[in-house]
Design a protein around this motif. Structure first.
Motif, short mmCIF file in Angstrom:
data_model
loop_
_atom_site.label_atom_id
_atom_site.label_comp_id
_atom_site.label_asym_id
_atom_site.label_seq_id
_atom_site.Cartn_x
_atom_site.Cartn_y
_atom_site.Cartn_z
N ARG A 70 -69.07 -8.00 -124.50
CA ARG A 70 -70.07 -8.83 -123.82
C ARG A 70 -69.75 -8.99 -122.34
NH1 ARG A 70 -72.34 -13.27 -127.97
NH2 ARG A 70 -73.93 -13.35 -126.35
N LYS A 73 -70.87 -5.90 -120.67
CA LYS A 73 -72.32 -5.92 -120.53
C LYS A 73 -72.72 -6.79 -119.34
CE LYS A 73 -76.55 -6.81 -123.14
NZ LYS A 73 -77.10 -7.19 -124.45
N ARG A 76 -72.11 -4.84 -116.21
CA ARG A 76 -73.18 -3.85 -115.97
C ARG A 76 -74.43 -4.52 -115.43
NH1 ARG A 76 -71.12 -2.14 -120.84
NH2 ARG A 76 -72.90 -2.93 -122.01
#
Length: 133
Positions: A70, A73, A76
């Motif tokens: 997570r 993520k 990103r």
């Protein structure tokens, strides 16, 4: 600028690579790891960082965890939204160290009322700075 990713709050710190200095910034509230992106945009507009550092919460054996997936993520998304380079930094024990430091400074141990996430972000940033030598 560094982030200590969490599901309910995200610690933030900023620093200067030339001076090797760091400082905490206000914690960002999050819902299931998703921050108020407008608050992130305001911080980045104010501090104008060249690079974003996100702590990667690896397991003690160095393997990935659900939280590290997570955090990656989140990294990103930061890159996609802001267009800035993002680097991940191993943050194992940063929260533990932040708790120790805060206790030495008189913290009473109620981390819900007086969170230490931005101190953890500062430690993550200091780790990154130390790796640049």
């Amino acid at each position: 600028m560094a982030f200590d990713f969490g599901l309910r709050q995200i610690g933030v710190a900023t620093g200067n690579t030339l001076l090797g200095t760091t400082q905490t910034l206000p914690i960002l509230r999050a819902r299931e790891g998703i921050p108020d992106w407008e608050a992130v945009d305001r911080l980045v507009a104010e501090w104008l960082p060249d690079l974003l550092v996100v702590g990667e919460p690896l397991n003690m054996d160095g393997s990935s965890s659900e939280l590290s997936a997570r955090a990656n993520k989140f990294a990103r998304r930061l890159h996609g939204r802001l267009g800035l380079k993002v680097e991940m930094v191993d943050e194992r024990l940063s929260s533990f160290e932040a708790k120790q430091i805060s206790r030495q400074q008189g913290h009473r141990g109620d981390y819900n009322r007086d969170p230490i996430d931005s101190l953890a972000a500062e430690l993550i940033l200091q780790t990154w700075l130390g790796q640049q030598v």
